[in-house]
Scaffold this active site. Structure first.
Site, PDB file in Angstrom:
ATOM      1  N   GLY A  66      -9.649 -26.351   4.312  1.00 22.21           N
ATOM      2  CA  GLY A  66      -8.857 -25.768   5.403  1.00 22.21           C
ATOM      3  C   GLY A  66      -9.290 -24.807   5.979  1.00 22.21           C
ATOM      4  CB  SER A  67      -7.048 -22.095   7.329  1.00 20.98           C
ATOM      5  OG  SER A  67      -5.935 -22.338   8.146  1.00 20.98           O
TER       6      SER A  67
END
Length: 635
Positions: free
Chosen positions: A327-328
């Protein structure tokens, strides 16, 4: 009728025949006597040493003395693995007249369940040499011992032996970090040093117990005893003491490990904490766990089947084998790659309309905030976790540069020194896809990798390690679990440590750290809720990993999705920023946004390590999470 005349006897002929027969008899007797004498000479003179040794072995027996297994402690001297006295059932096959009848009697006396009888019989055949006892059962209770004692006359070759057995006081909390020992199986037996493992029935199976098996096991000793014709020991003639295994002091903090498990509160996930400067692994938690003491004595079939069929996979070590999209959380690392490759500067900006489009492609790759963040620079892109900024950067870098720069932080490879069973996970590349699917790499896949989605998979340990390298401003210190083996310190500089990451401008580290600080302390930061009343400077990054892909223009709604299909929550952080003492990676499966659930757990871990007098209240953390579950302010 006329009578036939009898031939006259020839005395000389009869005497000759007698002499020849006597001579032949004498020769036969002499030959037989010679053969007997030769045989006696061969046995008593030529083979004297051999038969003397055999005779001595019938009278004198050498018995192995197994070493005491080394203990395992945490960094503060808290005992994590000890040895407690117990009673084991053993059998010497050579002293059993009818093995099948003896085993059948033992099955009845000990009331062994039907599904375990075959394994019981298999164990009776496992040994390393003749006359060596085979371990049938461990940790006998008083009732079993009494029944065996009453029937001792019916069980020749069967003995009850006192022995030290491995025991884990905090089994479920420590199981995935420590591992456990278990009975030596036939495959392991074939590869062991028969002399050193004579009399030893247990061996490290997983984790620390397996990696440091040689150090923990020690060296076997022996004793020479005189026995009578029935094999009963009369006296001891001499012995060599065994060398105990070395005690092992780990880098783990048992209190921090326990806190990590309590914070996860039964939810599937993992928390890993590392001291960046030394590489010491402070916590390596995977939830759910299981009672490793069951495996030491031999877990019953029903219990093992229950663990295998549990949907939450308690046997699975998520910390080192769990594969998750990052993810981020990887956006700070990607920003560094952009700076190092000259694709951006600290002041580079883009205008975010809420999406990114590839040239000559109508598809829109959307930002998590559908209407966009407007004008975005590097620090703000990290703070608000702007997808459009990193779509653009990933497109400019290309998958080859992304793979090279991310591999430098340890993604896609084993990163620790002594973590047995660690997975490589996956840092995708053009060559990998060609080999795996026989397909080319597409530009849209680069964009997915740019926000930590697509093929990219990492383990919590990899994410914590990369965060520690980031906190060290590119200096690599290989993570390790052992602090001291016996009295010998494990060095900080370990072999095969990856090279340090060097930047053209050292000030770029500060700009990345500033963006990560704003994630927590900035007014737009995705994890600004945990920044209230923070007593130290903390840099972090939230992440939300999709479990399944959304269709075009489809909106994510956690309330309409099955719990196991909801997004994973991730958060990675280090603190204090000016002199990092702890780096933490948190992954909570199907918990939604990383800016809420995972961020609070990461803060609680750093609070516990940095604020010793103000340990976090897990009940308060749970209450906060209950209020904020489902609230997502960013990736």
């Amino acid at each position: 009728m006329r009578r036939r005349r009898q031939p006259l006897k020839n005395p000389e002929q009869e005497l000759h025949a007698f002499r020849m027969r006597s001579l032949l008899a004498v020769l036969v007797v002499v030959c037989l006597t010679g053969l007997l004498g030769g045989r006696l000479f061969y046995l008593q003179v030529v083979q004297h040493e051999v038969y003397s040794t055999r005779s001595e072995k019938n009278r004198v027996r050498v018995e192995p003395l197994p070493p005491t297994r080394g203990l395992i402690y945490d960094r503060h001297g808290v005992l994590l693995a000890e040895n407690r006295p117990t009673y084991n059932l053993t059998l010497v096959r050579e002293r059993v007249a009818d093995l099948d009848a003896t085993l059948t009697l033992l099955v009845d006396l000990l009331e062994i369940p039907e599904e375990e009888i075959e394994a019981f019989r298999v164990r009776s055949r496992q040994r390393q040499r003749p006359f060596q006892p085979a371990l049938l059962m461990s940790d006998l209770d008083e009732d079993q011992i009494a029944r065996l004692a009453v029937n001792r006359h019916r069980l020749p070759g069967v003995e009850v032996e006192a022995q030290l057995l491995r025991y884990y006081p905090d089994a479920e909390t420590m199981v995935h970090a420590l591992g456990y020992v278990g009975r030596i199986n036939a495959e392991e037996l074939a590869g062991l040093d028969a002399g050193n493992y004579a009399g030893t029935h247990f061996i490290g199976k997983t984790g620390v117990e397996r990696f440091y098996e040689d150090e923990l096991h020690g060296q076997a000793g022996l004793r020479k005893v005189e026995t009578n014709a029935r094999g009963r020991v009369l006296r001891e003639l001499g012995h060599t003491d065994p060398v105990p295994g070395k005690d092992l002091t780990l880098t783990l903090d048992s209190e921090l490990q326990r806190l990590a498990v309590e914070l996860l509160d039964g939810r599937r996930g993992s928390i890993v904490a590392i001291a960046p400067e030394s590489g010491e692994i402070l916590a390596l938690a995977s939830v759910p766990g299981f009672d490793s003491n069951q495996f030491v004595t031999g877990i019953d079939v029903a219990s093992y089947r229950g663990l295998q069929e549990d949907l939450d996979l308690p046997l699975y070590n998520r910390a080192i084998r769990g594969h998750y999209p990052p993810g981020s959380t990887i956006k700070p690392f990607l920003a560094l790659a952009g700076l190092a490759e000259g694709k951006i500067t600290p002041n580079s900006t883009i205008r975010d309309p809420g999406y990114f489009q590839l040239p000559n492609d109508s598809r829109r790759y959307r930002n998590w905030l559908r209407w966009g963040h407007g004008r975005v620079d590097l620090e703000r892109a990290i703070a608000v976790s702007n997808n459009t900024y990193f779509y653009t950067l990933a497109h400019d870098l290309g998958i080859d540069r992304i793979h090279e720069n991310m591999s430098a932080f340890g993604f896609g490879q084993r990163v620790a020194h002594d973590v047995q069973g660690e997975s490589d996970a996956l840092m995708p590349s053009r060559d990998w896809k060609r080999g795996r699917f026989n397909q080319p790499w597409y530009p849209g896949e680069t964009l997915s990798v740019g926000i930590g989605q697509g093929y990219w998979q990492l383990t919590p340990l990899q994410l914590a390690t990369a965060t520690a390298v980031l906190a060290n401003r590119g200096e690599w210190v290989k993570p390790r679990l052992a602090q001291r083996i016996g009295q010998e310190e494990v060095p900080v500089e370990l072999p095969d440590t990856p090279p340090d990451i060097m930047l053209e401008n050292e000030g770029w580290w500060d700009r990345i750290f500033s963006g990560m600080e704003k994630v927590i302390s900035g007014h737009e930061g995705t994890a600004r809720r945990i920044g209230k009343d923070l007593e130290y400077r903390m840099a972090g990054k939230s992440g939300t990993a999709q479990v399944f892909s959304l269709g075009k223009d489809q909106k994510y709604n956690a309330d309409e999705i099955q719990e196991r299909l909801r997004d994973h929550a991730l958060f990675t952080a280090f603190a204090p920023v000016e002199a990092p003492q702890i780096a933490v990676a948190v992954i909570v499966e199907n918990a939604g946004g990383g800016s809420t659930h995972a961020a609070h757990l990461a803060k609680a871990m750093t609070d516990a390590w940095l604020l010793e007098d103000e340990a976090p209240d897990t009940e308060e953390v749970r209450e906060v999470l209950e209020r904020e579950d489902g609230r997502v302010t960013g990736n």
